[in-house]
Scaffold this active site. Structure first.
Site, PDB file in Angstrom:
ATOM      1  N   SER A   1      25.092 -32.866   7.257  1.00 13.86           N
ATOM      2  CA  SER A   1      24.231 -31.800   7.762  1.00 13.86           C
ATOM      3  C   SER A   1      23.475 -30.968   6.739  1.00 13.86           C
ATOM      4  O   SER A   1      22.618 -30.183   7.131  1.00 13.86           O
ATOM      5  CB  SER A   1      25.046 -30.839   8.619  1.00 13.86           C
ATOM      6  OG  SER A   1      25.155 -31.371   9.905  1.00 13.86           O
TER       7      SER A   1
ATOM      8  N   LYS B   1      22.315 -20.335   7.576  1.00 17.27           N
ATOM      9  CA  LYS B   1      22.580 -21.041   8.823  1.00 17.27           C
ATOM     10  C   LYS B   1      23.392 -20.121   9.731  1.00 17.27           C
ATOM     11  O   LYS B   1      24.252 -19.369   9.238  1.00 17.27           O
ATOM     12  CB  LYS B   1      23.371 -22.312   8.494  1.00 17.27           C
ATOM     13  CG  LYS B   1      23.656 -23.244   9.650  1.00 17.27           C
ATOM     14  CD  LYS B   1      24.370 -24.508   9.139  1.00 17.27           C
ATOM     15  CE  LYS B   1      24.596 -25.522  10.249  1.00 17.27           C
ATOM     16  NZ  LYS B   1      25.268 -26.755   9.746  1.00 17.27           N
TER      17      LYS B   1
ATOM     18  N   SER C   1      22.743 -31.065  11.005  1.00 18.00           N
ATOM     19  CA  SER C   1      22.636 -29.901  11.842  1.00 18.00           C
ATOM     20  C   SER C   1      21.981 -28.694  11.169  1.00 18.00           C
ATOM     21  O   SER C   1      21.527 -27.792  11.872  1.00 18.00           O
ATOM     22  CB  SER C   1      24.027 -29.494  12.334  1.00 18.00           C
ATOM     23  OG  SER C   1      24.834 -29.073  11.254  1.00 18.00           O
TER      24      SER C   1
HETATM   25  N1  GLN Z   1      25.423 -35.401  12.539  1.00 17.08           N
HETATM   26  C1  GLN Z   1      26.824 -35.284  12.271  1.00 17.08           C
HETATM   27  C2  GLN Z   1      27.530 -34.770  13.509  1.00 17.08           C
HETATM   28  O1  GLN Z   1      26.892 -34.590  14.458  1.00 17.08           O
HETATM   29  C3  GLN Z   1      27.061 -34.372  11.112  1.00 17.08           C
HETATM   30  C4  GLN Z   1      26.893 -32.962  11.448  1.00 17.08           C
HETATM   31  C5  GLN Z   1      27.311 -32.056  10.347  1.00 17.08           C
HETATM   32  O2  GLN Z   1      27.409 -32.466   9.195  1.00 17.08           O
HETATM   33  N2  GLN Z   1      27.633 -30.836  10.712  1.00 17.08           N
HETATM   34  O3  GLN Z   1      28.693 -34.556  13.538  1.00 17.08           O
END
Ligand code: GLN
Length: 485
Positions: free
Chosen positions: A177, A78, A153
Site C-alpha cells: 500500500s 493517511k 491503499s
Molecule cells: N492491496 C492489499 C490489500 O488489499 C494491500 C493493502 C495494504 O497494503 N494495506 O490487502
C-alpha cells in the site's frame, strides 16, 4: 518553479535561509489543495486554521534558531494515523465522526520536529484495497490521468504528492500500500522492515504485516522522513530497539560492485510490455553504474497472494471486532437489544470490501478450517521468508517491478476482487518476509502513466535500498516530470 513544487529538502533550505516562511509555504499548499482537490479527492479532511497556526509557531522556532531540517514543512497523513483532536476516519463510515483522544507515535515524532499538518488523506477503507476505490469518501483520482486509480491503499498519500498538495506524506503498507500507489503516481515510497517504525496509534489492519512509511517526491526526502519516524517505541512491542542510522547521510556511495538479483518469478509472461521495458532499462542503468546483475529464484512466489489473503483477512477479522458500536464509532440507535445493535452498527458502518474480508478471515480461523487455511498459510509464509533470506546470501538487493501493470482505470477491477488481489503479486511477498522495499520512478507507459521500480533489501537494510535508489535517481530524469494538474 512554484512554491508547491519544491521538494522537502529544497523547501527546508529556503526556510533555514529565511528566504521563505513556513506560513507562506503552508499557505501555498492550502491554496493548491483548494485548486486541485475537487478533481483529485486526495484529502478527507483539511485543517487550514490549525496548519497556519502551527506554521506560525514553526517560523518562530526557526527565528530563534531552534529549528531543524523538518521544522515548518507542510505534510499530510493517511487517515489511518490517529491525530489527537483531528477527525480520523480510516475512510470508513464506522469512524466518520471519530476524533481521537491521542496521536500515533509517527505523527508525534514529526510534530515534535515542527512539521505542519495540512490534513488527512484518502485511502481504501481500513487500508483494504489496491485502488482507493473502497473509501467511504469517494475515489481518489490519479493526477497523471484523472480517469485512472492512484493505487492503494495509500492512494491519497501518493496522489497528494503527485498533485503537489503536500511536501511529503506518510502511508502504511500491509501488502504493497505504499509502494504500489507510489509507483502509479510517480513518487518515491518506502516500506520499512517490520519493526523499524512504531505502529502505535495506527489503526490496525493485519498486525503481523502493517508498517508505516513515507511517500515523497525524491529519494533524499524519503531518507529524511524515514529517519524522523523510525526507532523503538515502548508503546509498540513490535518496534525494534536498534539505532536509527542517518539515512540521508548514507545516500552517496553509488552501486559499484553491488550485487543485484533479478528473481525469475517476477519477470513473467503476463507482465505489461511497458513495465518490462522500464525494468530492462533500469537493469541497463545499474550495469552502467557498475552494479553486477545476478539471476535468482524465489521459488514460493506463486503462493504469496493466497497466503497473504488468508493471513491478512484472519488478522483483520480479529482487529475489526472492536468496532461494535459500544465504545466508539457508528452506533445504530433503533436496535432493540445488544446483539441487534452490534449487527446493525457493523452492517451500516462497514463497506462491502471490508465485510468480504471479515467473512473470509472469520472463516479461515474457524474451528475445523484453521489447520487447513490459517496454519498452512503461516507455514507457507515461513517458506517465503526463507526464499528471501537465502537470496540475500547471494545478492545485496533484489530488483523487481512494483506492479504488473501501470495504473488501471477507475471501475475496471472493482467487481472482480480476484483481479484486484492479483495486482499485489510483486509487493505482498516483501511484507510476508517482513523485510524492506522501495519504489522509485523508472519511466512511463506509452499512455503517459508513471511506472515504478522496486528494490528489496535485507531486513533493516533500508540504507542500502535508499543508496541504490538514489544512484538510480541521479542517473535518470523520471522523478523530475510533473503531472499536469
Ligand atoms: N492491496 C492489499 C490489500 O488489499 C494491500 C493493502 C495494504 O497494503 N494495506 O490487502
Amino acid at each position: 518553479m512554484e512554491l508547491f513544487d519544491l521538494t522537502l529538502h529544497e523547501l527546508s533550505e529556503k526556510l533555514r535561509r529565511r528566504e521563505l516562511s513556513s506560513v507562506e509555504a503552508t499557505g501555498a499548499m492550502l491554496a493548491r489543495i483548494e485548486a486541485t482537490d475537487k478533481n483529485v479527492n486526495a484529502f478527507i479532511t483539511v485543517t487550514p486554521e490549525q496548519a497556519l497556526r502551527d506554521a506560525d509557531a514553526a517560523d518562530r522556532r526557526i527565528a530563534t534558531g531552534e529549528g531543524e531540517p523538518l521544522t515548518g514543512i507542510p505534510i499530510a497523513l493517511k487517515d489511518i494515523f490517529l491525530t489527537q483532536g483531528v477527525r480520523t476516519t480510516c475512510a470508513s463510515r464506522i469512524l466518520e465522526n471519530f476524533i481521537p483522544p491521542y496521536s500515533a507515535t509517527a505523527w508525534e515524532k514529526l510534530k515534535e520536529r515542527g512539521m505542519v499538518l495540512l490534513g488527512k488523506l484518502n485511502q481504501d477503507e481500513f487500508a483494504m484495497g489496491s485502488s482507493s476505490e473502497s473509501s467511504a469518501f469517494g475515489v481518489t483520482r490519479n493526477p497523471w490521468d484523472l480517469e485512472c486509480i492512484p493505487g492503494g491503499s495509500s492512494g491519497g498519500s501518493a496522489a497528494a504528492i503527485a498533485a503537489r498538495q503536500a511536501t511529503a506524506t506518510l502511508g502504511t503498507d500491509t501488502g504493497g500500500s505504499i509502494r504500489q500507489p507510489a509507483s502509479h503516481c510517480g513518487c518515491v515510497g518506502l516500506k520499512p522492515t517490520y519493526g523499524r517504525v512504531s505502529r502505535y496509534g495506527v489503526i490496525a489492519y493485519a498486525s503481523s504485516l502493517d508498517q508505516v512509511g513515507p511517500v515523497t517526491r525524491d529519494v533524499r526526502d524519503c531518507a529524511l522522513m524515514l529517519g524522523a519516524v523510525a526507532g523503538h517505541d515502548p508503546k509498540d512491542s513490535t518496534s525494534v530497539d536498534l539505532p536509527v542510522p542517518d539515512y540521508a547521510a548514507a545516500l552517496e556511495g553509488g552501486v559499484k560492485g553491488l550485487k543485484i538479483g533479478l528473481p525469475k518469478e517476477y519477470f513473467i509472461e503476463g507482465l505489461d510490455p511497458d513495465v518490462r521495458r522500464c525494468m530492462d532499462e533500469a537493469v541497463a542503468t545499474y550495469l552502467s553504474l557498475g552494479a553486477e546483475i545476478v539471476e535468482l529464484s524465489l521459488p514460493h512466489t506463486d503462493y504469496a497472494v493466497a497466503c497473504y489473503y488468508l493471513i491478512a483477512t484472519a488478522e483483520a477479522s480479529s482487529n475489526l471486532a472492536r468496532y461494535d458500536g459500544v465504545r466508539f464509532g457508528h452506533r445504530n440507535r433503533d436496535a432493540k437489544g445488544l446483539m441487534e445493535m452490534y449487527c446493525k452498527s457493523r452492517e451500516e458502518g462497514f463497506g462491502a470490501e471490508v465485510k468480504r474480508r471479515i467473512m473470509l478471515g472469520t472463516y479461515a480461523l474457524s474451528s475445523g478450517y484453521y489447520d487447513a487455511y490459517y496454519l498452512k498459510a503461516q507455514k507457507v509464509r515461513t517458506l517465503i521468508r526463507r526464499d528471501f533470506l537465502k537470496a540475500f546470501e547471494k545478492v545485496d538487493l533484489i530488483l523487481a517491478p512494483v506492479a504488473p501493470t501501470p495504473a488501471f482505470r477507475i471501475g475496471e477491477k472493482v467487481n472482480d476482487p480476484l483481479q484486484m488481489y492479483l495486482s499485489d503479486i510483486f509487493t505482498i511477498p516483501v511484507n510476508l518476509a517482513g523485510t524492506c522495499g522501495i519504489s522509485v520512478p523508472a519511466g512511463f507507459s506509452s499512455g503517459g502513466l508513471p511506472i515504478g521500480l522496486q528494490l528489496v533489501g535485507r531486513p533493516f537494510g533500508e540504507e542500502s535500498i535508499l543508496r541504490a535508489a538514489y544512484a538510480f535517481e541521479q542517473a535518470t530524469e523520471w522523478h523530475k516530470r510533473k503531472a499536469q494538474i
